[in-house]
Write a protein that holds these residues in place. Structure first.
Motif, PDB file in Angstrom:
ATOM      1  N   ALA A 109      21.153  -3.526   1.504  1.00  0.00           N
ATOM      2  CA  ALA A 109      21.327  -5.012   2.060  1.00  0.00           C
ATOM      3  C   ALA A 109      22.882  -5.389   2.309  1.00  0.00           C
ATOM      4  N   GLY A 110      22.895  -6.085   3.405  1.00  0.00           N
ATOM      5  CA  GLY A 110      24.246  -6.571   3.656  1.00  0.00           C
ATOM      6  C   GLY A 110      25.292  -5.663   4.553  1.00  0.00           C
ATOM      7  N   ARG A 111      24.679  -4.371   4.710  1.00  0.00           N
ATOM      8  CA  ARG A 111      25.567  -3.431   5.376  1.00  0.00           C
ATOM      9  C   ARG A 111      24.610  -2.667   6.620  1.00  0.00           C
ATOM     10  N   ALA A 112      25.435  -2.353   7.698  1.00  0.00           N
ATOM     11  CA  ALA A 112      24.868  -1.522   8.777  1.00  0.00           C
ATOM     12  C   ALA A 112      24.422  -0.296   8.165  1.00  0.00           C
ATOM     13  N   VAL A 113      23.396   0.510   8.732  1.00  0.00           N
ATOM     14  CA  VAL A 113      22.823   1.841   8.172  1.00  0.00           C
ATOM     15  C   VAL A 113      22.643   2.581   9.448  1.00  0.00           C
ATOM     16  N   ASP A 114      22.666   4.061   9.032  1.00  0.00           N
ATOM     17  CA  ASP A 114      22.005   4.904  10.202  1.00  0.00           C
ATOM     18  C   ASP A 114      20.692   4.998  10.035  1.00  0.00           C
ATOM     19  N   LEU A 115      19.948   5.018  11.026  1.00  0.00           N
ATOM     20  CA  LEU A 115      18.398   4.689  11.015  1.00  0.00           C
ATOM     21  C   LEU A 115      17.900   5.920  12.067  1.00  0.00           C
ATOM     22  N   LEU A 116      16.939   6.645  11.394  1.00  0.00           N
ATOM     23  CA  LEU A 116      16.389   7.946  12.023  1.00  0.00           C
ATOM     24  C   LEU A 116      14.853   7.714  11.786  1.00  0.00           C
ATOM     25  N   GLY A 117      13.924   8.020  12.980  1.00  0.00           N
ATOM     26  CA  GLY A 117      12.510   7.899  13.014  1.00  0.00           C
ATOM     27  C   GLY A 117      12.156   8.958  13.724  1.00  0.00           C
ATOM     28  N   HIS A 118      11.082   9.462  13.320  1.00  0.00           N
ATOM     29  CA  HIS A 118      10.197  10.514  14.072  1.00  0.00           C
ATOM     30  C   HIS A 118       8.909  10.000  14.545  1.00  0.00           C
ATOM     31  N   SER A 119       8.585  10.420  15.645  1.00  0.00           N
ATOM     32  CA  SER A 119       7.432  10.236  16.317  1.00  0.00           C
ATOM     33  C   SER A 119       7.083   8.447  16.226  1.00  0.00           C
ATOM     34  N   MET A 120       6.086   8.151  15.489  1.00  0.00           N
ATOM     35  CA  MET A 120       5.542   6.845  15.314  1.00  0.00           C
ATOM     36  C   MET A 120       6.862   6.035  14.654  1.00  0.00           C
ATOM     37  N   GLY A 121       7.408   6.644  13.595  1.00  0.00           N
ATOM     38  CA  GLY A 121       8.590   6.051  13.264  1.00  0.00           C
ATOM     39  C   GLY A 121       9.941   5.957  14.159  1.00  0.00           C
ATOM     40  N   GLY A 122       9.935   6.805  14.991  1.00  0.00           N
ATOM     41  CA  GLY A 122      10.887   6.772  16.167  1.00  0.00           C
ATOM     42  C   GLY A 122      10.630   5.494  17.107  1.00  0.00           C
ATOM     43  N   ASN A 123       9.431   5.291  17.418  1.00  0.00           N
ATOM     44  CA  ASN A 123       9.110   4.194  18.056  1.00  0.00           C
ATOM     45  C   ASN A 123       9.318   2.763  17.479  1.00  0.00           C
ATOM     46  N   VAL A 124       9.147   2.621  16.123  1.00  0.00           N
ATOM     47  CA  VAL A 124       9.444   1.620  15.305  1.00  0.00           C
ATOM     48  C   VAL A 124      11.024   1.461  15.128  1.00  0.00           C
ATOM     49  N   VAL A 125      11.858   2.447  15.040  1.00  0.00           N
ATOM     50  CA  VAL A 125      13.391   2.228  14.900  1.00  0.00           C
ATOM     51  C   VAL A 125      13.585   1.626  16.220  1.00  0.00           C
ATOM     52  N   MET A 126      13.338   2.219  17.366  1.00  0.00           N
ATOM     53  CA  MET A 126      13.746   1.625  18.608  1.00  0.00           C
ATOM     54  C   MET A 126      13.641   0.329  18.858  1.00  0.00           C
ATOM     55  N   LEU A 127      12.397  -0.184  18.352  1.00  0.00           N
ATOM     56  CA  LEU A 127      12.116  -1.768  18.487  1.00  0.00           C
ATOM     57  C   LEU A 127      13.141  -2.450  17.754  1.00  0.00           C
ATOM     58  N   TYR A 128      13.122  -1.869  16.396  1.00  0.00           N
ATOM     59  CA  TYR A 128      14.035  -2.636  15.521  1.00  0.00           C
ATOM     60  C   TYR A 128      15.422  -2.645  16.046  1.00  0.00           C
ATOM     61  N   ALA A 129      16.001  -1.502  16.318  1.00  0.00           N
ATOM     62  CA  ALA A 129      17.401  -1.609  16.634  1.00  0.00           C
ATOM     63  C   ALA A 129      17.755  -2.509  17.928  1.00  0.00           C
ATOM     64  N   GLY A 130      16.716  -2.894  18.730  1.00  0.00           N
ATOM     65  CA  GLY A 130      16.769  -3.799  19.762  1.00  0.00           C
ATOM     66  C   GLY A 130      16.745  -5.384  19.171  1.00  0.00           C
ATOM     67  N   VAL A 131      15.912  -5.336  17.974  1.00  0.00           N
ATOM     68  CA  VAL A 131      15.767  -6.800  17.582  1.00  0.00           C
ATOM     69  C   VAL A 131      16.906  -7.048  16.402  1.00  0.00           C
ATOM     70  N   ARG A 132      17.062  -6.372  15.753  1.00  0.00           N
ATOM     71  CA  ARG A 132      18.260  -6.467  14.948  1.00  0.00           C
ATOM     72  C   ARG A 132      19.466  -5.376  15.174  1.00  0.00           C
ATOM     73  N   ARG A 137      24.271   1.025  12.676  1.00  0.00           N
ATOM     74  CA  ARG A 137      25.543   1.635  13.044  1.00  0.00           C
ATOM     75  C   ARG A 137      25.345   2.915  14.141  1.00  0.00           C
ATOM     76  N   ARG A 138      24.463   3.788  13.736  1.00  0.00           N
ATOM     77  CA  ARG A 138      23.812   4.839  14.605  1.00  0.00           C
ATOM     78  C   ARG A 138      22.249   5.069  14.736  1.00  0.00           C
ATOM     79  N   LEU A 139      21.671   5.186  15.532  1.00  0.00           N
ATOM     80  CA  LEU A 139      20.352   5.371  15.884  1.00  0.00           C
ATOM     81  C   LEU A 139      19.718   6.716  16.207  1.00  0.00           C
ATOM     82  N   VAL A 140      18.886   7.391  15.465  1.00  0.00           N
ATOM     83  CA  VAL A 140      18.376   8.636  16.034  1.00  0.00           C
ATOM     84  C   VAL A 140      16.796   8.472  16.047  1.00  0.00           C
ATOM     85  N   ASN A 141      16.371   9.029  17.418  1.00  0.00           N
ATOM     86  CA  ASN A 141      14.966   9.140  17.860  1.00  0.00           C
ATOM     87  C   ASN A 141      14.325  10.450  17.779  1.00  0.00           C
ATOM     88  N   LEU A 142      13.450  11.142  16.981  1.00  0.00           N
ATOM     89  CA  LEU A 142      12.858  12.340  16.946  1.00  0.00           C
ATOM     90  C   LEU A 142      11.715  12.025  17.558  1.00  0.00           C
TER      91      LEU A 142
END
Length: 307
Positions: A109-132, A137-142
């Protein structure tokens, strides 16, 4: 017959259980929050469909430096509670992720994170990185390619199919032994080493009272999704991504095997072009489960990107 060799984990993960949106959520944590700094924030890992958080163990082991890493079992997978509903929706995954990043017990909480998602998780992190965008800080989509575009005329048929499926109990195959579970994993992914399959099997399945093994996935995940995939809405989120994005894929992944002509690779390239800052990596030999196939190469590229 000699038992299969079992992979030996280099870094020990601890299980963490927290309550998220009314569900008991299970996460694996390597290291602790004291390792996090602004230059090396927590790394949050999110798995794909019919997978579990432990799937990232091989990649985490291959990281050269210790850092605080957290991986979650999505709702209805692994040791996280099932939703108790008739299906699973991207909006709920977004809600769960937002709540996890704000949870006081996880040190995120209260800090930027590095976020990685694979497949379905990759789809979720892409949406989240645009919403929040400010949380990442860094985004990884596998290999989170998204889904084929839909049109409104598809809606009646999809709703009807979903209603029909609600009347039919969903089932997942059960297995007589862990060796059969490991063999199933290797059948799906021939590049998965025998030792890694043997290690992953007890994390991917649990033994029932009758001695047989069941996959740790809610059967409701097999139902059709009645909601249309609206590409324009997805791209509106992708356009708002501020974090640099690392896109990673395997050289043996063929999206035509999943969707045929409904979602050609050229269409994905057009979608990805809306993201402002993209780096690409291709791993070989690797298929869709590239964190299993090339964990060392993936870890190296990940650390270079994260800096």
């Amino acid at each position: 017959m000699n038992p299969a060799p079992v992979y030996q984990a280099r870094r020990t993960a601890r299980s963490v259980f927290v309550t998220v949106r009314g569900l008991r959520y299970h996460l694996l944590a390597w290291g602790d929050a004291s390792l996090a700094t602004p230059e090396r924030p927590p790394l949050v890992l999110l798995h794909g469909w019919m997978d579990v958080a432990a799937s990232f163990q091989f990649m985490v082991d291959a990281l050269s430096a210790d850092r605080y890493v957290v991986a979650a079992d999505w709702r209805g997978f692994g040791l996280t509670d099932a939703s108790g509903q008739d299906g699973y929706w991207f909006t709920d995954y977004l809600g769960d992720l937002d709540a996890l990043l704000d949870h006081p017990e996880l040190g995120l909480a209260g800090r930027a994170v590095d976020l990685l998602g694979h497949s379905m998780g990759g789809n979720v992190v892409m949406l989240y990185a645009g919403v929040r965008p400010g949380r990442i800080r860094r985004l990884v989509n596998l290999e989170g390619f998204g889904m084929p575009a839909t049109v409104p005329d598809e809606a009646p048929g999809r709703y009807a199919r979903w209603l029909d499926e609600l009347k039919t109990p969903m089932q997942l195959r059960r297995y007589d032994s862990l060796a059969e579970v490991a063999a199933r994993l290797r059948k799906t992914n021939p590049l998965l080493g025998e030792d890694k399959a043997a290690w992953l099997a007890p994390h991917w399945a649990r033994q029932d009272g009758d001695g047989r093994w069941r996959i740790l996935g809610d059967t409701a995940h097999k139902r059709s999704n009645p909601q249309l995939y609206r590409v324009d809405e997805v791209l509106a989120c992708w356009k708002r991504i501020e974090a640099p994005l690392l896109w990673v894929e395997g050289d043996r992944t063929d999206v035509a095997k999943w969707w045929g002509h409904r979602y050609p690779r050229s269409e994905f390239e057009q979608r990805l072009a809306v993201v402002a800052k993209v780096q690409r990596q291709l791993l070989a030999p690797a298929g869709h489960m590239l964190h299993h196939d090339q964990p060392e190469a993936l870890a190296q590229r990940l650390e270079t990107f994260l800096g």
